[in-house]
Design an enzyme around this catalytic site. Sequence first.
Site: not given
Length: 700
Positions: A25, A28-29, A31, A47, A141
């Site tokens: 995926a 916003g900051m 991959t 990440k 979130d």
Amino acid sequence: MQEHVADPLAGAIVDGRYRIISRLARGGMSTVYLATDNRLDRPVALKILYPHLAADRFFLERFEREAKSAARLSHPHVVGVLDQGYDGDIAYLAMEYVPGHTLRDTLNEKGALTPRLALALLDPVVEGLAAAHQAGLVHRDVKPENVLMSSDGRIKIGDFGLARAASASNSTATLIGTVAYIAPELVSNAAADARSDIYSVGIMLFEMLTGRQPFTGESSIQIAYQHVNSSVPLPSSVVPGLAPDLDELVQWCTARDPDQRPHSATALLGELRHIRTTLSDRELDFRAAMAGPAVGGVPGSDTGRLGTQPINTLPAAAGAAAADDHSEDPNRTTVIAPSYQRTTAIPRTPLPQGPVRPQVPDGTLPAVPGAARPRGLSKRQERAWERERARQARRPAVALRPGNRRRRGVVWAVVLTLLAVLAATAGWFFGMGPGAPISIPDVTGRSSADAQALLQQRGLEFSLNEVFDEQIERGLAVGTVPSPPAQVRWFEPVTLIVSKGPELFEVPKVLGLTEEQAKAKLQAANLTAGQITREYHASAPAGSILGQDPSAGEHLRRGSAIDLTASAGPEPFDVPDVTGESVEDATSDLQREGLKVSIAQDRVYDREVDAGKVVSQSPASGTVVPGDTVTLTLSLGPRMVDVPSVVGQSVRDARRTLEDLGFEVDVRNFFFGGDDATVRSQDPDGGTAPEGSVITLRAF
């Protein structure tokens, strides 16, 4: 969950440890990739920050602090943070990989869930949030996309990887989150705490019960405005027939005033489990035939698209003000303010609107079943009050036997003494005894025996795990899990990792393959093609491999280069000149050089080359290689031409006539007549003669 997308990093090894398999995926900051931890041989979610963030030194310092804070959080319902580090210009975070799907996938497939399933799925989410809140972390979130459901039934709340420790939070938070689930105080630029996560949980519960989000709109601003200025509707207004307790639970969680929500996820978890035990089977298994239109939205709006868009900042018209820290990532999590840490025994506060649980002035429910019912309650409030009174009535208020007061005093003294002994024992056990924390020593680079002895000296129980390592020699310790300077207790497991040296790979045989085939075969063997030298070869086609160094069968480290020798084809040479030769001699000469011979179908006349001999060849010059074809053109000899009689003509006219026919003219004058002399005889006179032959004239 897994999305297979081609990516430049696919197959790369990060920090000499994590081999990237595929991209999962993009956020916003960063991959997120599926990777394999080569050291521990297990899958992880890796990440990797975007390059512009990885180049920001201040951001990287905060990133490292937040990763360490999240790594201290260990809970079965929270995705664990395993490692954090840098590899050149790559900053990464290694997290637990949870194969399966998300709650969003379940909602997309099933739509509205039964209350039984909705509460069962929400229970581990709230339990995981409670553990995070107690550790001083707030998610910010919470949404179905971050609820991971593994194929074996485990449920985890993910994306805590960028939460900050409460002690490090000293700046105003930027408006962060997903607009469909964002708490009103975040839109209004207020501080975030555990109650912000609880608001998002309430929105998520509304969607699970109804199959849709409470607020929709044509823009993120419209949705955020509704969070600030509108109350979340009752789920039963969308799905009539839902139990009133579910309406109350959603309204309690989604109160616009944070003080009117549960003070902690622990309090919410207790209420959620209480409702699961008090609702009837009919209420728990209730399923609406069909849900109505979205509440609070705009007809025709794209709820699924707009409702899950991340929101960074909103204009003042939506009640938002830009934060000072514009470098924060739009999907990051923040921390609980210190005033909300370790809250204990905080009573549940009343709901701001609609059905409430009756309370007396001190904020607690009536403790006596016979207490007078408060006035001015709605029917729903009366039902809630009656249920609470029935629950309180089940608690014994008076002992059946009063007993002896002195005996009770002795019993209490004994109980208190035992409690004191237990407390002292526990304090000794966990403070100085076997349960005391032990610091794990750094054993990297030590021999396996020395590392084991050092761990045994500390009283640690450990297991051995051998792994391949490119830097550390065979038999030396790579490190431990957990890594130093972590502390463990003697009964907690520790793994000693010992190097097996670099992993070696057998060199494959590539002789006779093409260059592309050889490179592919070496890559499949975890090796690479090195320098390629080209040599002429009489029989090997150009590009085929003639030699390799090292040779096949040797064992080398991953990525070692294999030098190759490739054929440049046969060596070229000057084409032989066979003009003037007979066809037999010319053919023999050319074939001796490895050339092929072709005879042109048409032959040509030639004054100088006899018939049957080579008058021309193609190519006539330049270089050729064995196997090339040379085409030969054969001569018909000189052309035969009729000889006219020029006797009686002037020498001038006779010469012109004969030369035009291709003859050469030899004039023999008598008495010096010159070109005006008259030809008296010729040789030959008539018949035919080869073109280019000499005609002798006699004139006077």
